[in-house]
Design an enzyme around this catalytic site. Structure first.
Site, mmCIF file in Angstrom:
data_model
loop_
_atom_site.group_PDB
_atom_site.id
_atom_site.type_symbol
_atom_site.label_atom_id
_atom_site.label_comp_id
_atom_site.label_asym_id
_atom_site.label_seq_id
_atom_site.Cartn_x
_atom_site.Cartn_y
_atom_site.Cartn_z
ATOM 1 C CB ILE A 143 18.998 99.771 44.796
ATOM 2 C CG1 ILE A 143 20.171 100.671 44.400
ATOM 3 C CG2 ILE A 143 17.987 100.562 45.627
ATOM 4 C CD1 ILE A 143 19.774 101.915 43.639
ATOM 5 C CG ASP A 184 13.720 91.261 39.970
ATOM 6 O OD1 ASP A 184 13.769 90.838 38.796
ATOM 7 O OD2 ASP A 184 14.562 92.043 40.445
ATOM 8 C CB SER A 195 14.315 99.562 34.598
ATOM 9 O OG SER A 195 13.021 99.011 34.384
ATOM 10 C CG HIS A 246 25.985 113.531 39.788
ATOM 11 N ND1 HIS A 246 25.764 113.244 38.458
ATOM 12 C CD2 HIS A 246 25.831 112.360 40.456
ATOM 13 C CE1 HIS A 246 25.472 111.965 38.334
ATOM 14 N NE2 HIS A 246 25.508 111.408 39.523
ATOM 15 C CG ASN A 280 25.464 97.453 39.813
ATOM 16 O OD1 ASN A 280 26.426 97.741 39.096
ATOM 17 N ND2 ASN A 280 24.227 97.477 39.354
ATOM 18 N N PRO A 281 29.033 98.245 40.893
ATOM 19 C CG PRO A 281 31.154 97.542 40.287
ATOM 20 C CD PRO A 281 29.740 97.080 40.355
ATOM 21 C CE LYS A 282 28.185 99.096 33.940
ATOM 22 N NZ LYS A 282 27.553 98.551 32.712
ATOM 23 C CB THR A 283 24.113 100.925 41.852
ATOM 24 O OG1 THR A 283 23.545 100.223 40.750
ATOM 25 C CG2 THR A 283 23.002 101.483 42.718
#
EC number: 1.4.1.21
Length: 236
Positions: A11, A31, A59, A189, A212-215
């Site tokens: 992101i 970062d 995070s 969702h 990033n497939p989780k985002t």
């Protein structure tokens, strides 16, 4: 407009490119990894840079570590990792800092839609239920992984259910949450809201970011909406 970024993952990189394409200036990127000409490694150096708003895309722990410092430095903050606010004591402290400093925290809608309607109806909401469906391979089995309150969900699945915390903030209610491991390739969702105002059903099927497939792609876009509203006179 000068923007600081916290986090330079999928992101953060998307937002850095978007900012440069859309007439914003990157003040600093915080970062511990990654390389960029505006990169800094610590919060003190980050806060030394002049900026109008900071964006958290890192995070829940980053929110807890930096939010109060950023607000006290006179900088508004956009938050994606809203699960940090499942800690009610922390949420109360942030609200108090906002009150004292006059700064604002903007809650990004993240991977869902309909927050404007939910917030509008919040005083009349009697029940709000979130069902999140994720690929079963993340959990090693199919079926209901969790059923309970949003505050419990955010603590047990901090990387999965920022959405639950966002809904709780918008509605003022402790949302009922179901996390289901299912035969799906995209995160889904489903939000059901009932109250004196009527009933809402919202369903969002998220396409993941290639990096990033989780985002979810929509989560990144939700930040750009806030930034556009801050820059333009007409707010949607």
């Amino acid at each position: 407009m000068l923007v600081g970024l916290i986090g330079y993952g999928a992101i953060g990189k998307f937002l850095a490119e978007w900012l440069e394409r859309n007439g914003f200036e990157i003040a600093a990127i915080l970062d511990v990894r990654g390389e960029h000409e505006k990169m800094v490694r610590g919060i003190d150096e980050f806060l030394q840079r002049e900026m109008d708003v900071a964006v958290e895309a890192a995070s829940q722990q980053a929110v807890k570590d930096y939010a109060e410092k950023i607000l006290k430095a006179g900088i508004d903050l956009i938050v994606l990792s809203t699960g940090a606010f499942a800690d009610r004591d922390f949420l109360s402290r942030v609200r108090e800092v906002c009150r004292k400093t006059g700064r604002r925290v903007y809650i990004a809608s993240g991977a869902i839609g309909g927050l404007d309607a939910i917030f509008s109806a919040s005083e009349l909401i009697e029940e709000i239920v979130l069902t999140t469906r994720k690929n079963w391979r993340q959990f090693g089995r199919k079926g209901v992984i969790f059923e309970g309150s949003a505050s419990e969900a955010a603590q047990k699945f901090p990387k999965n259910l920022n959405v639950a915390a966002t809904l709780s903030i918008a509605s003022g209610k402790d949302v009922k949450v179901r996390l289901v491991a299912d035969e799906v390739e995209e995160n889904i969702h489903e939000i059901l809201v009932r109250g004196e105002f009527g009933e809402m059903e919202i369903r969002v099927r998220n396409r993941p970011m290639r990096e990033n497939p989780k985002t979810s792609y929509l989560a990144a876009l939700s930040v750009t909406r806030i930034l556009r509203n801050l820059k333009e006179g007409l707010v949607v």
